[in-house]
Design an enzyme around this catalytic site. Structure first.
Site, mmCIF file in Angstrom:
data_model
loop_
_atom_site.group_PDB
_atom_site.id
_atom_site.type_symbol
_atom_site.label_atom_id
_atom_site.label_comp_id
_atom_site.label_asym_id
_atom_site.label_seq_id
_atom_site.Cartn_x
_atom_site.Cartn_y
_atom_site.Cartn_z
ATOM 1 N N CYS A 103 7.144 20.909 -11.500
ATOM 2 C CA CYS A 103 6.304 20.859 -12.445
ATOM 3 C C CYS A 103 4.828 21.835 -11.648
ATOM 4 C CB CYS A 103 5.672 20.008 -13.314
ATOM 5 S SG CYS A 103 4.072 19.173 -11.421
ATOM 6 N N HIS A 160 0.792 -1.343 0.152
ATOM 7 C CA HIS A 160 0.446 -0.426 -0.280
ATOM 8 C C HIS A 160 0.952 1.113 -0.387
ATOM 9 C CE1 HIS A 160 -3.900 -2.606 2.007
ATOM 10 N NE2 HIS A 160 -3.391 -2.346 1.088
#
Ligand code: BJW
Length: 256
Positions: free
Chosen positions: A159, A128
């Protein structure tokens, strides 16, 4: 003098040690319970304090994040702090030692806390993800935070996209390599240990089912009954930090 139930537990541990002694490949699946004794709340524990009015199942979703990223980030930052302060416990250490005592061991963890690795377990399969990493929502890669977004909702230094914790939320795919290697281990092992998990969340819970279908001995370690308990071959009822060291001791020193 030992109580009857302590004697019964001792016998079950001896039987589990016999299974492990004969095993060529042990597959281990761990859940939040193994980190409970390190002070990290289990997933289905009622949350305390600030978080008592939320259900974890309602925070660990993309929908929750899209609705209120700040709330979800606050919850993850609180949990990250707990993880950073936590130390591996006797249960984590016993599993790292077990890997040295059996010919082959695959450790699959649903936990996102990295405590198995810190206890010295090699090649842990993080089913997970890991709470200490951030992932860019735009580029879908692990990313660093931009300098000006260290507080509040963090953004990607490359970004500027929104960052999220690098964990698997409900409805999301399990990381491919971890999923394939875990499935292969469940399909190949000759002993399966399920430790500290409620066995409610799939596909992780399905790994023990594969072992059961193959008639491989399945051993559960948990203080409470779970969805797996009735089908498991051996149920060692108790905290992992107590049971696993006893199991190791029994493995090293079988009764004469
Ligand atoms: C002790 C102890 C001590 C206390 N010692 N023990 C099949 C059937 C039904 C549903 C589904 C299915 N397949 C898929 C689903 C849907 C869903 C699911 O399983 N839902 C169920 C709730 C019904 N699964 C998913 O959505 C999964 N994704 C998926 O299937 O994707 C399909 C797909 C394919 C391809 C493309 C796209 C999609 C993803 C599941 C992700 C789970 N994520 C979370 C959050 C992780 C991030 C975070 O931490 O914030 O993972 S939810 C949460 O549950 C967390 C845990 O890893 C996971 C398991 O919980 P765990 O570890 O068992 O903890 P608890 O709290 O439940 O239990 C603790 C246990 O410890 C208890 O038993 C205690 O007694 C015990 N204990 N002290 C030993 N000292």
């Amino acid at each position: 003098m030992k109580t009857e139930s302590a004697g019964a537990l001792e016998q079950l541990i001896a039987r589990a040690a016999t299974v492990l002694r004969r095993a060529r490949h042990v597959c281990v699946l761990t859940g939040a319970g193994i980190s409970a004794e390190s002070g990290i709340p289990t997933f289905r524990d009622a949350l305390t304090g600030l978080w008592s009015k939320f259900r974890p199942e309602e925070l660990a979703t993309l929908e929750a994040f899209e609705r209120d990223p700040q709330l979800v980030w606050q919850w993850y930052e609180w949990r990250r702090d707990l993880v950073r302060q936590a130390q591996p416990n006797a249960g984590h250490r016993a599993l790292a030692e077990l890997a040295r005592r059996v010919p082959r061991l695959t450790l699959v963890t649903q936990n996102v806390d990295g405590l198995h690795q810190r206890a010295g377990s090699p090649a842990v399969l993080e089913y997970h993800g890991n709470i200490l990493r951030d992932r860019c929502m735009l580029e879908q890669v692990v990313a660093d935070r931009s300098e000006d977004s260290r507080h509040g909702v963090p953004r990607c230094s490359a970004c500027g996209g929104l960052l999220r914790p690098d964990v698997v939320w409900f409805g999301e795919a399990i990381p491919r390599e971890a999923m394939l290697l875990a499935a292969a281990a469940a399909d190949d092992c000759d002993a399966f240990l399920s430790i500290g998990t409620s066995s409610l969340v799939y596909p992780a819970a399905g790994l023990a089912e594969v072992a059961l279908q193959r008639r491989v001995p399945v051993i559960e370690v948990n203080p409470n009954p779970t969805d797996l308990s009735a089908a498991a071959d051996l149920v060692l009822q108790g905290p992992a930090g107590t049971i696993l060291p006893l199991l190791l001791e029994q493995l090293a020193h079988p009764p004469g």
